[in-house]
Design a protein around this motif. Structure first.
Motif, mmCIF file in Angstrom:
data_model
loop_
_atom_site.group_PDB
_atom_site.id
_atom_site.type_symbol
_atom_site.label_atom_id
_atom_site.label_comp_id
_atom_site.label_asym_id
_atom_site.label_seq_id
_atom_site.Cartn_x
_atom_site.Cartn_y
_atom_site.Cartn_z
ATOM 1 N N GLU A 77 -31.307 16.555 37.344
ATOM 2 C CA GLU A 77 -31.676 17.944 37.045
ATOM 3 C C GLU A 77 -30.560 18.616 36.241
ATOM 4 O OE1 GLU A 77 -33.026 20.247 40.333
ATOM 5 O OE2 GLU A 77 -34.349 18.674 41.095
ATOM 6 N N LYS A 78 -30.962 19.534 35.372
ATOM 7 C CA LYS A 78 -30.007 20.213 34.501
ATOM 8 C C LYS A 78 -29.328 21.360 35.240
ATOM 9 C CE LYS A 78 -30.995 17.636 30.954
ATOM 10 N NZ LYS A 78 -30.012 16.680 30.404
ATOM 11 N N GLU A 126 -19.313 21.545 32.890
ATOM 12 C CA GLU A 126 -20.425 22.476 33.078
ATOM 13 C C GLU A 126 -20.005 23.903 32.742
ATOM 14 O OE1 GLU A 126 -23.693 21.784 33.891
ATOM 15 O OE2 GLU A 126 -22.948 19.790 33.385
#
Length: 228
Positions: free
Chosen positions: A79-80, A123
């Motif tokens: 998942e992003k 991130e």
């Protein structure tokens, strides 16, 4: 351009722009474009940060409620989301470390910590993309507007000298046009500075949250290493 006498209609923003010198017009248009660009970044980043915080909370709750980490990673590891990236980094490093039967537990823990810290940094770098534009606009826009003001006032005084008329009614429109450039510069800079501080604070809070998730996951993997 000859000076014009003041009237309420001539003091409207559109009229001030139309009567301004070409250099001042370029400054105004540039500042308006920067303001539009800034608001686009503010809106998109604010919405994205809010969505990521909400989805990250749900993801972490589901993860800690899961009974099988490998199964959870297989289903939701791609998942992003920042938490998913941390999970994947930790599990990948854990699998590489446990391939060696004579592994060094201390070294394995350090590699796990480094892998997840690198995932957090990656991130945050991705989420902080284009925030530097807000900082740049916030610091530069007032000076660009001031340049337009100084240029406009110089042109206004040159026109006054050529007309041999120092009446306030003659001086006011030219000066107002020049000062309008500074107003637009502040209009672009103030939201940029406020948004940059707020978004940076939001990223700092997200970084702390991801750090706590990584620490808890690191503790879980450390126990698995000891049991391996």
């Amino acid at each position: 351009m000859p000076p014009v006498t003041a009237s309420p209609d001539l003091m409207s923003p559109l009229t001030l722009f139309l009567h301004a010198d070409v250099v001042v017009k370029i400054v105004m248009l540039g500042l308006l474009a920067a303001s539009v660009w800034t608001w686009g970044i503010i809106i998109t980043h604010s919405l994205r940060l809010r969505q990521i915080n909400r989805q990250t909370g749900a993801y972490e709750n589901d993860f800690w409620a899961a009974k099988d980490i490998d199964d959870f990673h297989a289903r939701r590891g791609k998942e992003k989301l920042p938490s998913a990236a941390i999970l994947t980094a930790g599990i990948d490093e854990w699998r590489r470390s446990t391939r060696n039967r004579n592994m060094d537990l201390s070294g394995a823990r350090e590699r796990l910590s480094g892998a997840m810290s690198a995932a957090i940094a990656d991130e945050l770098d991705r989420l902080a993309d284009r925030l530097n534009i807000l900082a740049t606009v916030g610091s530069v826009a007032p000076f660009v507007g001031l340049f337009g003001t100084v240029w406009g006032i110089m042109r206004s005084f040159t026109g006054i000298a050529a007309a041999n008329n120092t009446s306030l009614a003659v001086v006011a429109p030219g000066i107002a046009e020049a000062l309008f450039a500074t107003a637009i510069g502040l209009f672009a800079a103030i939201p940029a500075v406020i948004a940059y501080n707020r978004l940076t604070h939001g990223l700092d809070r997200l970084e702390a949250r991801l750090g706590r998730f990584a620490d808890r996951f690191h503790a879980t993997l450390s126990r698995e290493l000891e049991a391996a």
